[in-house]
Enzyme design. Structure first.
Site, PDB file in Angstrom:
ATOM      1  N   ARG A 160      19.558  61.613  -7.568  1.00 58.10           N
ATOM      2  CA  ARG A 160      19.700  62.146  -8.931  1.00 58.10           C
ATOM      3  C   ARG A 160      18.408  61.992  -9.747  1.00 58.10           C
ATOM      4  NH1 ARG A 160      23.603  63.828  -6.738  1.00 58.10           N
ATOM      5  NH2 ARG A 160      25.734  63.998  -7.530  1.00 58.10           N
ATOM      6  N   SER A 236      30.206  64.907 -12.901  1.00 64.97           N
ATOM      7  CA  SER A 236      30.264  63.445 -12.946  1.00 64.97           C
ATOM      8  C   SER A 236      29.626  62.968 -14.239  1.00 64.97           C
ATOM      9  CB  SER A 236      29.499  62.833 -11.772  1.00 64.97           C
ATOM     10  OG  SER A 236      30.084  63.214 -10.556  1.00 64.97           O
ATOM     11  N   GLU A 334      25.382  60.313 -16.727  1.00 66.07           N
ATOM     12  CA  GLU A 334      24.607  61.264 -15.941  1.00 66.07           C
ATOM     13  C   GLU A 334      24.152  62.483 -16.747  1.00 66.07           C
ATOM     14  OE1 GLU A 334      24.292  63.623 -11.821  1.00 66.07           O
ATOM     15  OE2 GLU A 334      26.155  63.647 -12.903  1.00 66.07           O
TER      16      GLU A 334
HETATM   17  N1  EPU Z   1      37.561  57.809  -6.534  1.00 65.56           N
HETATM   18  C1  EPU Z   1      38.480  57.208  -7.346  1.00 65.56           C
HETATM   19  N2  EPU Z   1      39.136  57.979  -8.270  1.00 65.56           N
HETATM   20  C2  EPU Z   1      38.884  59.293  -8.398  1.00 65.56           C
HETATM   21  C3  EPU Z   1      37.959  59.917  -7.553  1.00 65.56           C
HETATM   22  C4  EPU Z   1      37.286  59.144  -6.625  1.00 65.56           C
HETATM   23  O1  EPU Z   1      38.733  56.010  -7.262  1.00 65.56           O
HETATM   24  O2  EPU Z   1      39.488  59.911  -9.280  1.00 65.56           O
HETATM   25  C5  EPU Z   1      36.842  56.966  -5.555  1.00 65.56           C
HETATM   26  C6  EPU Z   1      37.389  57.081  -4.168  1.00 65.56           C
HETATM   27  O3  EPU Z   1      37.308  55.815  -3.586  1.00 65.56           O
HETATM   28  C7  EPU Z   1      36.423  58.030  -3.493  1.00 65.56           C
HETATM   29  C8  EPU Z   1      35.118  57.676  -4.165  1.00 65.56           C
HETATM   30  O4  EPU Z   1      35.494  57.365  -5.509  1.00 65.56           O
HETATM   31  O5  EPU Z   1      36.350  57.803  -2.111  1.00 65.56           O
HETATM   32  C9  EPU Z   1      34.088  58.776  -4.147  1.00 65.56           C
HETATM   33  O6  EPU Z   1      34.609  59.953  -4.756  1.00 65.56           O
HETATM   34  P1  EPU Z   1      33.997  61.406  -4.425  1.00 65.56           P
HETATM   35  O7  EPU Z   1      33.945  61.629  -2.980  1.00 65.56           O
HETATM   36  O8  EPU Z   1      34.734  62.389  -5.259  1.00 65.56           O
HETATM   37  O9  EPU Z   1      32.491  61.313  -4.882  1.00 65.56           O
HETATM   38  P2  EPU Z   1      31.797  60.725  -6.193  1.00 65.56           P
HETATM   39  O10 EPU Z   1      30.938  59.587  -5.763  1.00 65.56           O
HETATM   40  O11 EPU Z   1      32.742  60.494  -7.296  1.00 65.56           O
HETATM   41  C10 EPU Z   1      29.627  62.165  -5.945  1.00 65.56           C
HETATM   42  C11 EPU Z   1      28.735  62.930  -6.880  1.00 65.56           C
HETATM   43  C12 EPU Z   1      29.307  64.307  -7.156  1.00 65.56           C
HETATM   44  C13 EPU Z   1      29.439  65.039  -5.832  1.00 65.56           C
HETATM   45  C14 EPU Z   1      30.346  64.217  -4.897  1.00 65.56           C
HETATM   46  C15 EPU Z   1      30.448  64.787  -3.520  1.00 65.56           C
HETATM   47  C16 EPU Z   1      27.650  61.287  -8.303  1.00 65.56           C
HETATM   48  C17 EPU Z   1      27.622  60.616  -9.652  1.00 65.56           C
HETATM   49  N3  EPU Z   1      28.607  62.204  -8.135  1.00 65.56           N
HETATM   50  O12 EPU Z   1      30.864  61.958  -6.618  1.00 65.56           O
HETATM   51  O13 EPU Z   1      28.376  65.011  -7.975  1.00 65.56           O
HETATM   52  O14 EPU Z   1      29.976  66.332  -6.005  1.00 65.56           O
HETATM   53  O15 EPU Z   1      29.796  62.881  -4.750  1.00 65.56           O
HETATM   54  O16 EPU Z   1      29.250  64.575  -2.828  1.00 65.56           O
HETATM   55  O17 EPU Z   1      26.815  60.999  -7.455  1.00 65.56           O
HETATM   56  C18 EPU Z   1      27.807  65.483 -10.233  1.00 65.56           C
HETATM   57  O18 EPU Z   1      26.763  64.849 -10.035  1.00 65.56           O
HETATM   58  O19 EPU Z   1      28.052  66.012 -11.355  1.00 65.56           O
HETATM   59  C19 EPU Z   1      28.772  65.610  -9.164  1.00 65.56           C
HETATM   60  C20 EPU Z   1      29.933  66.249  -9.321  1.00 65.56           C
END
Ligand code: EPU
Length: 339
Positions: A160, A236, A334
């Site tokens: 990022r 995010s 973010e």
């Molecule tokens: N989780 C929760 N509650 C939720 C959703 C997720 O507890 O409501 C936990 C779960 O354990 C899950 C973990 O968080 O396994 C990770 O969730 P997810 O796979 O949705 O990924 P994320 O880390 O929340 C990141 C990026 C997203 C990107 C996704 C997929 C960041 C800040 N966000 O989200 O990017 O689409 O991975 O690669 O790095 C963005 O930057 O705006 C964005 C949407």
């Protein structure tokens, strides 16, 4: 080029929030970008470069400077190299590449915003990030007033992050990005969500993978669907924090549930901010007046209707305080805040 006064910015953002820009102009060429910068300078005003408004929170009082809306269009292909103007919609370019059989950005389908924004925060999702395919970034350098071409290695890409949003923040205005994609390449299936959909041995096409990514994003409320209030968000809202292994062990030791984590280099782990938010007492669908949390993902703060920037920031502060209190982790916002 036309300079408008007092243009409300809310419609230019995916959160649908924000007051007016004192000045607003659309730049369609590199020369118009330069002209807009001269306009702001002549009035001693700050300027802000606006793409798709999908990672942006504009304050209610608006912005007392010039907003330069990036309207540069066009895709030029030379074999596997695609030179794309900054104002092109990112997701349309992903479809353009995938339809022609080029691999390298298929996992980045469904991400809102424009091409010019992708190098700035090194957009990444589902096992890919643009730093892997960007070979060159063309930008207007406000220090020298010249158009420059930066090689990927000069861009300082990390999670990022790039020099455009860190050490050289505000210096460059990205006007075009060149991506090197692989003809007839295989789709990337490194992310768990994708591996579940396509178990080992299956050989999905680029189209199937990009469509599946769009479906997964939609399921998480991370795809902007017009008229769906649950996805009036800036994606995010917090970055995934990186903590020391020992800190992680303390959190995991205290927690009743398993705490997911990803390796983040020597003795450090990255934690999903979504998990921390949820376990600090903010479930999906949480509401606080006109602001709230998406019913599909706890990282997506939403505008439930007539929310103001202050409503969203108040909710963000409440969440940050709870996460700090419960886990000793400082969440970092973010989206960019303007005004
Ligand atoms: N989780 C929760 N509650 C939720 C959703 C997720 O507890 O409501 C936990 C779960 O354990 C899950 C973990 O968080 O396994 C990770 O969730 P997810 O796979 O949705 O990924 P994320 O880390 O929340 C990141 C990026 C997203 C990107 C996704 C997929 C960041 C800040 N966000 O989200 O990017 O689409 O991975 O690669 O790095 C963005 O930057 O705006 C964005 C949407």
């Amino acid at each position: 080029m036309h300079f408008e006064e007092f243009v409300t910015l809310a419609p230019y953002t995916t959160l649908h929030i924000g007051g007016p820009a004192r000045w607003f102009a659309e730049a369609r060429t590199d020369e118009e970008v330069a002209e807009a910068v001269r306009f702001a300078r002549a009035r001693a005003l700050p300027f802000f470069v606006l793409g798709g408004g999908s990672n942006l929170l504009v304050r209610d009082a608006g912005f007392a400077g010039l907003v330069i809306h990036m309207g540069l269009r066009g895709i030029r292909q030379d074999e596997g190299r695609f030179a794309v103007a900054a104002g092109e919609a990112w997701d349309s370019f992903v479809s353009h590449a995938v339809e022609r059989g080029y691999a390298g950005i298929e996992c980045l389908a469904g991400i809102p915003g424009t091409v010019g924004a992708t190098p700035v925060q090194n957009v990444g999702a589902y096992g890919q990030e643009v730093a892997e395919t960007i070979v060159r970034v063309r930008a207007f350098d406000t220090k020298t007033d010249k158009i420059v071409d930066l090689a990927a290695a000069e861009c300082g890409f990390a999670y990022r992050r790039s020099l455009f949003n860190s050490v050289k923040r505000g210096r460059y205005i990205v006007t075009a990005v060149t991506y090197a994609l692989r003809a007839a390449g295989e789709p990337r299936l490194s992310y768990a969500d994708l591996q579940r959909r396509f178990p080992a041995g299956t050989r999905p096409t680029l189209e199937e993978v990009s469509e599946t990514v769009r479906e997964i994003r939609q399921g998480k409320g991370m795809l902007i669907v017009e008229g769906e209030p649950d996805c009036r968000s800036a994606g995010s809202f917090f970055k995934n924090p990186v903590v020391e292994q020992a800190h992680y062990a303390r959190i995991a030791g205290d927690a009743a549930a398993a705490v997911p984590s990803y390796p983040a280099g020597e003795g450090r782990v990255k934690l999903p901010a979504a998990w921390l938010v949820e376990h600090a007492g903010f479930p999906k669908g949480y509401t606080m007046g006109r602001a709230g949390i998406s019913s599909r993902h706890t990282l997506a703060l939403i505008n439930r209707g007539e929310a103001t920037a202050d409503d969203v920031l108040a909710l963000a502060e409440r969440i940050k305080a709870a996460v700090r209190e419960k886990f000793g982790v400082e969440l970092e916002m973010e989206p960019v805040v303007l005004g």
